[in-house]
Scaffold this motif. Sequence first.
Motif, PDB file in Angstrom:
ATOM      1  N   LYS A   6       0.985  -1.098   0.103  1.00 55.97           N
ATOM      2  CA  LYS A   6       0.031  -0.110  -0.066  1.00 55.97           C
ATOM      3  C   LYS A   6       0.955   1.367  -0.036  1.00 55.97           C
ATOM      4  CE  LYS A   6      -3.532   2.195   2.556  1.00 55.97           C
ATOM      5  NZ  LYS A   6      -4.601   2.462   3.418  1.00 55.97           N
ATOM      6  N   ILE A   7       0.785   2.075  -1.126  1.00 54.04           N
ATOM      7  CA  ILE A   7       1.673   3.307  -1.289  1.00 54.04           C
ATOM      8  C   ILE A   7       0.852   4.454  -1.308  1.00 54.04           C
ATOM      9  CG2 ILE A   7       3.440   4.372  -2.636  1.00 54.04           C
ATOM     10  CD1 ILE A   7       4.263   1.773  -3.649  1.00 54.04           C
ATOM     11  N   VAL A   8       1.084   5.164  -0.231  1.00 52.68           N
ATOM     12  CA  VAL A   8      -0.041   6.623  -0.228  1.00 52.68           C
ATOM     13  C   VAL A   8       0.717   7.627  -0.890  1.00 52.68           C
ATOM     14  CG1 VAL A   8      -0.997   8.264   1.253  1.00 52.68           C
ATOM     15  CG2 VAL A   8      -1.114   5.732   1.791  1.00 52.68           C
ATOM     16  N   PHE A   9       0.124   8.353  -2.014  1.00 55.20           N
ATOM     17  CA  PHE A   9       0.790   9.512  -2.749  1.00 55.20           C
ATOM     18  C   PHE A   9       0.027  10.557  -2.372  1.00 55.20           C
ATOM     19  CE2 PHE A   9       1.419  10.391  -7.473  1.00 55.20           C
ATOM     20  CZ  PHE A   9       2.187  11.590  -7.148  1.00 55.20           C
ATOM     21  N   THR A  10       0.715  11.645  -1.463  1.00 52.52           N
ATOM     22  CA  THR A  10       0.117  12.919  -1.255  1.00 52.52           C
ATOM     23  C   THR A  10       0.487  14.016  -2.135  1.00 52.52           C
ATOM     24  OG1 THR A  10       1.971  13.972  -0.053  1.00 52.52           O
ATOM     25  CG2 THR A  10       0.474  12.460   1.263  1.00 52.52           C
ATOM     26  N   ALA A  50      -9.108  12.025   0.843  1.00 50.55           N
ATOM     27  CA  ALA A  50      -9.068  13.487   1.096  1.00 50.55           C
ATOM     28  C   ALA A  50      -8.169  13.971   2.557  1.00 50.55           C
ATOM     29  CB  ALA A  50     -10.340  14.288   1.118  1.00 50.55           C
ATOM     30  N   ALA A  51      -7.235  14.585   2.357  1.00 51.25           N
ATOM     31  CA  ALA A  51      -6.771  14.925   3.885  1.00 51.25           C
ATOM     32  C   ALA A  51      -5.808  16.374   3.582  1.00 51.25           C
ATOM     33  CB  ALA A  51      -5.291  14.121   4.144  1.00 51.25           C
ATOM     34  N   ASP A  52      -6.280  17.233   4.644  1.00 47.59           N
ATOM     35  CA  ASP A  52      -5.387  18.340   5.026  1.00 47.59           C
ATOM     36  C   ASP A  52      -4.170  18.152   5.741  1.00 47.59           C
ATOM     37  OD1 ASP A  52      -4.643  20.928   5.733  1.00 47.59           O
ATOM     38  OD2 ASP A  52      -6.699  21.841   5.967  1.00 47.59           O
ATOM     39  N   LEU A  53      -3.159  18.341   5.201  1.00 48.88           N
ATOM     40  CA  LEU A  53      -1.796  18.375   5.889  1.00 48.88           C
ATOM     41  C   LEU A  53      -1.643  18.721   7.376  1.00 48.88           C
ATOM     42  CD1 LEU A  53       0.763  18.422   3.038  1.00 48.88           C
ATOM     43  CD2 LEU A  53       0.075  16.105   4.113  1.00 48.88           C
ATOM     44  N   ALA A  61      -5.363   9.337   9.048  1.00 47.84           N
ATOM     45  CA  ALA A  61      -6.319   8.427   8.240  1.00 47.84           C
ATOM     46  C   ALA A  61      -5.768   8.142   7.096  1.00 47.84           C
ATOM     47  CB  ALA A  61      -7.414   9.110   8.266  1.00 47.84           C
ATOM     48  N   ALA A  62      -5.046   9.033   6.419  1.00 49.08           N
ATOM     49  CA  ALA A  62      -4.528   8.734   4.835  1.00 49.08           C
ATOM     50  C   ALA A  62      -3.722   7.717   4.962  1.00 49.08           C
ATOM     51  CB  ALA A  62      -4.372  10.306   4.387  1.00 49.08           C
ATOM     52  N   VAL A  63      -2.709   7.851   5.988  1.00 48.88           N
ATOM     53  CA  VAL A  63      -1.615   7.049   5.871  1.00 48.88           C
ATOM     54  C   VAL A  63      -1.735   5.802   6.658  1.00 48.88           C
ATOM     55  CG1 VAL A  63      -0.113   8.644   5.444  1.00 48.88           C
ATOM     56  CG2 VAL A  63      -0.028   7.881   7.831  1.00 48.88           C
ATOM     57  N   ALA A  99       3.308   8.928   9.586  1.00 51.52           N
ATOM     58  CA  ALA A  99       3.836   7.926   9.143  1.00 51.52           C
ATOM     59  C   ALA A  99       4.818   6.657  10.011  1.00 51.52           C
ATOM     60  CB  ALA A  99       5.017   8.157   7.910  1.00 51.52           C
ATOM     61  N   ARG A 100       5.256   7.431  11.142  1.00 54.96           N
ATOM     62  CA  ARG A 100       6.049   6.734  12.025  1.00 54.96           C
ATOM     63  C   ARG A 100       5.158   5.824  12.860  1.00 54.96           C
ATOM     64  NH1 ARG A 100       6.324   6.560  17.230  1.00 54.96           N
ATOM     65  NH2 ARG A 100       5.190   8.785  17.651  1.00 54.96           N
ATOM     66  N   VAL A 101       3.848   6.398  13.243  1.00 54.32           N
ATOM     67  CA  VAL A 101       2.656   5.961  14.161  1.00 54.32           C
ATOM     68  C   VAL A 101       2.351   4.633  13.366  1.00 54.32           C
ATOM     69  CG1 VAL A 101       0.586   6.170  15.199  1.00 54.32           C
ATOM     70  CG2 VAL A 101       2.424   7.952  15.422  1.00 54.32           C
TER      71      VAL A 101
END
Length: 273
Positions: A6-10, A50-53, A61-63, A99-101
């Motif tokens: 699973k790769i997340v692309f922001t 959808a995510a606001d950084l 939730a996004a990662v 990402a760490r969590v």
Amino acid sequence: MADARKIVFTGASGGIGTMIRPLLARHYPGLVLSDMVKPKDLLASETFVAADLTKPDEVAAAVKGADSVIHLGGFSVEGPWDTILQANIIGCYNLFEAARVAGVKRVIFASSNHAVGFYPRKRKIGTHVTVRPDSRYGVSKAFGEALGALYSDKHGMAVTCLRIGNVGPKPLDVRRLSIWISPEDIVQLMRIGLEHPDIRFEIFYGASDNAASWWDNSRAQQLGYRPTGKAEDHRAHAEAEQAKVGPDPVGDVFQGGTFCAAEFTNDVKRAGP
Ligand code: 15L
């Protein structure tokens, strides 16, 4: 080759994101895209979150469940301090921490040539030089690189920072003959960061095989980078575009170009290393 990771692309809806998504999807068909706005042309294989950084919960939730993140999200040019602070400083911290969590193993961070923009064009630089940002934006990219080093050393995350030049189908002007990268070549660099077993913390220059390059990208080459784009193939176009703009006594001296010239109040002889 299909990949079950699973790769997340922001930043997937941004300029670079839009250009490289179809190329990335060939290698990583299950890409999870994230941005504030949904891309218009979502492929059947892609999903969107959808995510606001600036909102840690949304980033978390996004990662969630990801093993890798390609982080292109944020503000991509110079801007007012609060814009840079929110999107690129706080946003970048939120991303690395989430990402760490989540137990993410690999992060590709979109840094920029503007982290080192005050190096003069006449000097060739490698990836170990001291940062010399040319803007608040450049400072935020140096910050992102430092965060990447911290999460790599302290938490064992494999982090690859790409000091991106300018991505596009061809170099836009004479400066870009030195820093241009094709969409195919940036995807090649990302794949090294996502797959090479030796990655711990790396900085690569995001540049194609440019004869006029200002950068020594030998570490990327050592890890297998074989760029196919050649800026010189587009020299006539770049020179024609350059002819439409006048000389810039500050920007023409330094690698960062107009980013150096903006708000500049120093003497050119006293700027840069
Ligand atoms: C960047 O970092 C920007 O994101 C992009 O819009 C260009 O301005 C590029 O640098 C450049 O230096 O050409």
